[in-house]
Design an enzyme around this catalytic site. Structure first.
Site, PDB file in Angstrom:
ATOM      1  N   HIS A  47       0.429  -1.478  -0.135  1.00  0.00           N
ATOM      2  CA  HIS A  47       0.012   0.121  -0.481  1.00  0.00           C
ATOM      3  C   HIS A  47       0.860   1.113  -0.043  1.00  0.00           C
ATOM      4  O   HIS A  47       0.600   2.567   0.379  1.00  0.00           O
ATOM      5  CB  HIS A  47      -0.909   0.236   0.967  1.00  0.00           C
ATOM      6  CG  HIS A  47      -1.811  -1.114   1.075  1.00  0.00           C
ATOM      7  ND1 HIS A  47      -3.052  -1.333   0.127  1.00  0.00           N
ATOM      8  CD2 HIS A  47      -2.591  -2.380   2.094  1.00  0.00           C
ATOM      9  CE1 HIS A  47      -3.605  -2.188   0.510  1.00  0.00           C
ATOM     10  NE2 HIS A  47      -2.733  -3.289   1.857  1.00  0.00           N
ATOM     11  N   GLN A 148       0.092 -14.032   5.410  1.00  0.00           N
ATOM     12  CA  GLN A 148      -1.435 -12.999   6.082  1.00  0.00           C
ATOM     13  C   GLN A 148      -2.356 -13.569   5.896  1.00  0.00           C
ATOM     14  O   GLN A 148      -2.835 -14.204   4.597  1.00  0.00           O
ATOM     15  CB  GLN A 148      -1.630 -11.414   5.706  1.00  0.00           C
ATOM     16  CG  GLN A 148      -0.595 -11.011   6.240  1.00  0.00           C
ATOM     17  CD  GLN A 148      -0.582  -9.387   5.342  1.00  0.00           C
ATOM     18  OE1 GLN A 148      -0.894  -8.530   4.529  1.00  0.00           O
ATOM     19  NE2 GLN A 148      -1.982  -8.751   6.488  1.00  0.00           N
TER      20      GLN A 148
END
Length: 265
Positions: A47, A148
């Site tokens: 991000h 994740q």
């Protein structure tokens, strides 16, 4: 020269490793965080706009203070990206959005040397240009493969994912997981209602149990000191307590508002 696993050293010493996401691409911020005593930074490439050249400098700044530089990549299936991160010197890689055992196995293959994986040998900064003792043999034990769990698919497969040979840690992305569960974010909420929703509590407990059963390091993102301490007491061992840009934004805004308030008094 001996290769070290700074994250596992901190976990062995304290029971957990405390870190921060770094989205700024700033080596200076890494150095400040290391000087402050953090155990690791998670350099964000998913991000943020961080490039490989910046990561090298961020690694050096982190290592200066005995803080482990880890990186989150943007694609769980991008083998060259993962391997390149290790080649430039990060201590571990986190793959986002891992939803299947096959994806977890692919991450291991990209990040580990045979027999666990098929990472290609190199002579760059990762192995310190040959200065590390028996790097190929020791890299599998000292570079972290982290995935994740931040989707319903990942949650439903978590027991199989956690059993993946060579996987070092599973990190819960509570934001994306709660969104998939239909728990809407409330910007004006004083409490972190997303992680307190009953279905999220059950999901977090399930992921933590799968990690413990398989000897995998459990990790989670938190947004406050109280939340970080609570997760550590719960049993999480790889815990982030801030994002550098988010922290800068919130604290500077708070500071400026306080100045203006005092002026009016």
């Amino acid at each position: 020269m001996k290769m070290r696993n700074l994250v596992r050293e901190k976990i062995a010493e304290n029971g957990y490793a405390l870190g921060a996401f770094v989205a700024s691409g700033s080596a200076v911020n890494c150095e400040i965080l290391g000087l402050g005593g953090l155990d690791f930074v998670m350099i964000d490439c998913e991000h943020a706009e961080t490039d490989a050249e910046s990561i090298v400098q961020m690694c050096r700044a982190s290592e200066l203070y005995g803080m482990a530089p880890l990186v989150r990549v943007y694609d769980p299936d991008d083998a060259p990206m993962m391997s390149r991160m290790l080649d430039v010197g990060v201590h571990g890689v986190m793959a986002p959005l891992v939803g299947t055992p096959a994806q977890a196995q692919h991450a291991v293959q990209y990040l580990k040397y045979p027999p666990l994986g098929k990472r290609g040998a190199n002579g760059g900064r990762g192995p310190r240009w040959g200065a590390y003792d028996d790097y190929v043999k020791n890299a599998n034990d000292n570079t972290l493969c982290i995935v994740q769990c931040e989707s319903l698919e990942g949650l439903n497969n978590i027991e199989k994912i956690a059993a993946t040979p060579g996987l070092d840690a599973i990190f819960i992305g509570t934001g994306d997981l709660s969104l998939e569960m239909g728990i809407q974010f409330k910007a004006d909420s004083s409490a972190n209602h997303q992680v307190e929703a009953p279905e999220m509590v059950a999901a977090i407990d399930r992921i933590l149990a799968a990690c413990k059963k398989n000897g995998v390091i459990p990790g989670i993102v938190t947004a406050s000191a109280d939340d970080a301490a609570r997760r550590i007491r719960q049993g999480f061992q790889l815990v982030t307590c801030m994002n550098d840009l988010g922290f800068f934004h919130s604290r500077t805004k708070q500071h400026f508002q306080e100045v203006r308030k005092l002026v009016k008094e």
